[in-house]
Design a protein around this motif. Sequence first.
Motif, PDB file in Angstrom:
ATOM      1  N   GLY A 172      48.403  47.985  56.008  1.00  0.00           N
ATOM      2  CA  GLY A 172      47.063  48.162  55.463  1.00  0.00           C
ATOM      3  C   GLY A 172      46.378  49.456  55.866  1.00  0.00           C
ATOM      4  O   GLY A 172      45.247  49.691  55.491  1.00  0.00           O
ATOM      5  N   ALA A 227      51.989  47.261  49.852  1.00  0.00           N
ATOM      6  CA  ALA A 227      51.265  47.468  51.106  1.00  0.00           C
ATOM      7  C   ALA A 227      49.905  46.790  51.000  1.00  0.00           C
ATOM      8  O   ALA A 227      49.285  46.791  49.941  1.00  0.00           O
ATOM      9  CB  ALA A 227      51.081  48.950  51.373  1.00  0.00           C
ATOM     10  N   ILE A 228      49.463  46.201  52.109  1.00  0.00           N
ATOM     11  CA  ILE A 228      48.181  45.498  52.121  1.00  0.00           C
ATOM     12  C   ILE A 228      47.041  46.497  51.930  1.00  0.00           C
ATOM     13  O   ILE A 228      47.027  47.571  52.508  1.00  0.00           O
ATOM     14  CB  ILE A 228      48.010  44.736  53.441  1.00  0.00           C
ATOM     15  N   GLU A 229      46.119  46.105  51.084  1.00  0.00           N
ATOM     16  CA  GLU A 229      45.045  47.017  50.734  1.00  0.00           C
ATOM     17  C   GLU A 229      43.734  46.411  51.201  1.00  0.00           C
ATOM     18  O   GLU A 229      43.568  45.202  51.190  1.00  0.00           O
ATOM     19  CB  GLU A 229      45.037  47.088  49.206  1.00  0.00           C
ATOM     20  N   SER A 230      42.790  47.259  51.606  1.00  0.00           N
ATOM     21  CA  SER A 230      41.489  46.677  51.894  1.00  0.00           C
ATOM     22  C   SER A 230      40.729  46.606  50.574  1.00  0.00           C
ATOM     23  O   SER A 230      40.781  47.511  49.758  1.00  0.00           O
ATOM     24  CB  SER A 230      40.741  47.480  52.943  1.00  0.00           C
ATOM     25  N   VAL A 231      40.053  45.478  50.360  1.00  0.00           N
ATOM     26  CA  VAL A 231      39.487  45.208  49.048  1.00  0.00           C
ATOM     27  C   VAL A 231      38.004  45.546  49.003  1.00  0.00           C
ATOM     28  O   VAL A 231      37.236  45.098  49.847  1.00  0.00           O
ATOM     29  CB  VAL A 231      39.653  43.717  48.690  1.00  0.00           C
ATOM     30  N   ARG A 232      37.625  46.315  48.043  1.00  0.00           N
ATOM     31  CA  ARG A 232      36.221  46.648  47.875  1.00  0.00           C
ATOM     32  C   ARG A 232      35.534  45.500  47.132  1.00  0.00           C
ATOM     33  O   ARG A 232      35.960  45.134  46.047  1.00  0.00           O
ATOM     34  CB  ARG A 232      36.143  47.945  47.054  1.00  0.00           C
ATOM     35  N   VAL A 286      39.206  39.708  43.156  1.00  0.00           N
ATOM     36  CA  VAL A 286      40.053  40.713  42.509  1.00  0.00           C
ATOM     37  C   VAL A 286      40.800  40.154  41.295  1.00  0.00           C
ATOM     38  O   VAL A 286      40.914  40.818  40.275  1.00  0.00           O
ATOM     39  CB  VAL A 286      41.063  41.289  43.532  1.00  0.00           C
ATOM     40  N   TYR A 287      41.296  38.911  41.411  1.00  0.00           N
ATOM     41  CA  TYR A 287      42.194  38.425  40.368  1.00  0.00           C
ATOM     42  C   TYR A 287      41.552  37.495  39.346  1.00  0.00           C
ATOM     43  O   TYR A 287      42.212  37.076  38.411  1.00  0.00           O
ATOM     44  CB  TYR A 287      43.399  37.726  41.010  1.00  0.00           C
ATOM     45  N   GLU A 293      47.097  39.997  36.993  1.00  0.00           N
ATOM     46  CA  GLU A 293      46.566  41.326  36.801  1.00  0.00           C
ATOM     47  C   GLU A 293      45.195  41.374  37.439  1.00  0.00           C
ATOM     48  O   GLU A 293      44.509  40.373  37.511  1.00  0.00           O
ATOM     49  CB  GLU A 293      46.439  41.556  35.298  1.00  0.00           C
ATOM     50  N   ARG A 294      44.804  42.548  37.869  1.00  0.00           N
ATOM     51  CA  ARG A 294      43.471  42.672  38.466  1.00  0.00           C
ATOM     52  C   ARG A 294      42.412  42.678  37.380  1.00  0.00           C
ATOM     53  O   ARG A 294      42.598  43.228  36.315  1.00  0.00           O
ATOM     54  CB  ARG A 294      43.365  43.966  39.236  1.00  0.00           C
ATOM     55  N   LYS A 295      41.299  42.018  37.701  1.00  0.00           N
ATOM     56  CA  LYS A 295      40.201  41.983  36.745  1.00  0.00           C
ATOM     57  C   LYS A 295      39.115  42.947  37.214  1.00  0.00           C
ATOM     58  O   LYS A 295      38.903  43.134  38.398  1.00  0.00           O
ATOM     59  CB  LYS A 295      39.624  40.572  36.678  1.00  0.00           C
ATOM     60  N   ILE A 308      53.083  49.135  45.790  1.00  0.00           N
ATOM     61  CA  ILE A 308      54.292  49.165  46.618  1.00  0.00           C
ATOM     62  C   ILE A 308      54.322  48.023  47.620  1.00  0.00           C
ATOM     63  O   ILE A 308      55.184  47.960  48.474  1.00  0.00           O
ATOM     64  CB  ILE A 308      54.465  50.508  47.367  1.00  0.00           C
ATOM     65  N   ILE A 356      48.516  36.095  51.918  1.00  0.00           N
ATOM     66  CA  ILE A 356      47.744  36.113  50.669  1.00  0.00           C
ATOM     67  C   ILE A 356      46.964  37.415  50.476  1.00  0.00           C
ATOM     68  O   ILE A 356      46.249  37.566  49.500  1.00  0.00           O
ATOM     69  CB  ILE A 356      46.757  34.919  50.590  1.00  0.00           C
ATOM     70  N   ASN A 359      40.713  37.411  47.041  1.00  0.00           N
ATOM     71  CA  ASN A 359      41.659  37.087  45.972  1.00  0.00           C
ATOM     72  C   ASN A 359      40.923  36.666  44.712  1.00  0.00           C
ATOM     73  O   ASN A 359      41.252  37.096  43.603  1.00  0.00           O
ATOM     74  CB  ASN A 359      42.591  35.963  46.406  1.00  0.00           C
ATOM     75  N   ALA A 402      37.342  51.353  52.792  1.00  0.00           N
ATOM     76  CA  ALA A 402      36.465  50.543  51.941  1.00  0.00           C
ATOM     77  C   ALA A 402      35.292  49.974  52.728  1.00  0.00           C
ATOM     78  O   ALA A 402      34.154  49.954  52.264  1.00  0.00           O
ATOM     79  CB  ALA A 402      37.269  49.421  51.296  1.00  0.00           C
ATOM     80  N   VAL A 437      45.565  40.950  49.479  1.00  0.00           N
ATOM     81  CA  VAL A 437      45.698  41.700  48.232  1.00  0.00           C
ATOM     82  C   VAL A 437      46.544  42.934  48.510  1.00  0.00           C
ATOM     83  O   VAL A 437      46.300  43.665  49.460  1.00  0.00           O
ATOM     84  CB  VAL A 437      44.303  42.111  47.728  1.00  0.00           C
ATOM     85  N   LYS A 438      47.563  43.130  47.690  1.00  0.00           N
ATOM     86  CA  LYS A 438      48.483  44.240  47.945  1.00  0.00           C
ATOM     87  C   LYS A 438      48.497  45.229  46.782  1.00  0.00           C
ATOM     88  O   LYS A 438      48.172  44.871  45.654  1.00  0.00           O
ATOM     89  CB  LYS A 438      49.885  43.687  48.191  1.00  0.00           C
ATOM     90  N   ASN A 439      48.867  46.457  47.066  1.00  0.00           N
ATOM     91  CA  ASN A 439      48.958  47.454  46.001  1.00  0.00           C
ATOM     92  C   ASN A 439      50.361  47.470  45.389  1.00  0.00           C
ATOM     93  O   ASN A 439      51.194  46.630  45.732  1.00  0.00           O
ATOM     94  CB  ASN A 439      48.523  48.828  46.519  1.00  0.00           C
TER      95      ASN A 439
END
Lengths: 346, 338
Positions: free
Chosen positions: A189, B149-154, B88-89, A24-26, B147, B141, B85, A123, B143-145
């Motif tokens: 992406g 799809a690859i997401e850009s991570v803030r 986010v996790y 899960e995301r933190k 569905i 590796i 990673n 972002a 980070v995906k949303n």
Amino acid sequence: MKRRKLALLLTAIMALCLVFSGCERKVRKDSGAAAGGGGGNSNKQKVDIYGGEEIKIAYIAHDLGTPNNQGWKEGIERECASWPNIKVDSYGAEEKADKQVEIMTNCINQKYNAIIIQCSDGAALAPSIAQAEAAGIPVITLNLDCSSDTVHSALVMAVDYDAGRMAADKMAEQIGGKGKIAIIEGVPGLERTDNLERGFIDTVKEKYKDIEIVAQQSASFQKNTARTVMESFMQQHSDLRGVFAINDAMAEGAALAAENKGKKGDICIWGADGEKIALEMIEDGSMAGTIYTNSWDEGSTAAKIALLMISSDYDSSVLTKTPKVIMEPIVVTKDNVGDISEEDRW
Amino acid sequence: MKRMNQTTMRRLISIGMLLILVALFAGLAGTGEGKFFNETNLIEIVRNASIPAIIGVGITFVIITAGIDLSTGSMLALVGMVMANIYVYTLWPIPIMIIVGLLVGLVCGLVNGFIVAKLNVPEFIGTLAMMLVYRGLTYIIAVKNDIGAIESVRMNHSQYAFLGEDFMFVGLYYVIIAMIIVVILGQIVLKYTRFGTNLYSVGASKKAATLSGIDVMKTRIIAYAVTGVTVAIGAIFMTAKLQSTTANLGTDFEFDPIAAAVVGGVALSGGSGDVIGTLIGALFMATLDNGVKMLDMNASYQYIVKGAIIIAVVIFDSLYKRRIDRRAKEEGAKEGLE
């Protein structure tokens, strides 16, 4: 021995990342409040555009070489052409977000009056956009929805998710609601194309039980790569009925591959964007349809908003959300392709 | 008159070219606020040069051994994505995240070195292949949303994002401080340690180096490992500046540090050049990049101008080198006659 340990370490790190993906995301608590988000105190100054003062507008493209970006650029330039005191400078960012950030900083330092940008990555550009807005430079974003990352003057975009749904409906109608279809994807992406694809897939899965998506491959938005991908699709599935390519360039490549195999018009090939060549290919029957958006119109709309922002007291600090201008897409097939006049083809 | 040392001469020429370029743009694109030549813009140029210069230090080590590393762009993305990673996790502290990032860079560098030096894969193809491998791993590796799809991570936590900002006063960016430290360390290692000398020997002639008892394989592997670490440092500052990372980070980036090194006088044939040269090269490239944007020039022509200037510098370099060699030969002949 040492080397084995290192190899193990690398594997361990990778494995860890894979494990994370399932987690899960933190949410990290942040007391220091990082930059980002528009609003706040802006020191924007009103300029009289009829007063003959020099006005500079920057257009920052994701990649100046594509028809879309050229379309937007021309739209912006046309809109500003009637004012001799307005100068439009275009910058290409070689498809890189970090290059765009550099260009943004340059434009802020050079005190442009407004910036129109197609973000490579919402972002990554958010801090720069916030910085420009804080410096009193209105930022209008094109095409890619990065409004969730930062509040800015306006976003001009084409419908994406619903456009995917429209393409799915029309394609289903053309192939009689059953059969095998495939998707040619772009680069993962990117929000716009991801949404387009999601709209298409969702619709097929919800509404058309007899249509089966048998293959999904990326062709990185490239015509030539799409041609190869399409060839492999046709080899694996001789009874392929339809292909949805996320942009027109790839649809064109796929259509060429089909034509080469003597299957011109047999496979229902769809694209999205509506560039000139695609419209011609729809006319001669090699492509079945596309989702047309008028890039010139998008560009000139963005320029209109920029001029409005420059010449009024209004600034983005009063906003809590980015205003969105959503351009209506047109579903183009052989039946209505003639309605798009020569002047509107980019 | 005592003739000036060849390296000193080359250094002076590099600095001269940089100054000429700055003067040229100051003349063409103007001075003063909002133009090319002013404090804000010059600092911005140094800031833009920082990441290519940091990675350029590692690349310089590799090129001195007559190697090349084309995987730096993908490595940059991989390091960024591993950190994303963790960001986010997990709730691991930010410093741990940074340390893991550095470790990933180190390991990637060692893998490159192992493939090139131990398995004897030619540098060019070996690192080109690893460029693909690292990019692929980054996608895996990423980070995906929901569905997939690859997401850009803030990554905008203040404990991390501050690295993209400035320290104490406006303009003294952390990345510039890091660049200065890395360049000084690099220069010291290169000029005043046994390892540095070994790098030059390996680049000049692998056979001679082996005969004189240098562990060529180990030296080359370490050079690649250093590159990995510098890439990780670059990745940390780049993602902090962008306050985010994406799977596409650093595409086509490999060219920048290599160009910086070559323009700065590091010969691709190995055995010569140093880190300060690369720093000047990185500043040259950043000035060029910034300057052409400030000119009222069509964006399409900017590429050509940039390409032409780089080629001109390299041609000049090779002509100069030929001249030096000829003079050395003549002098040698003269001495022989006497």
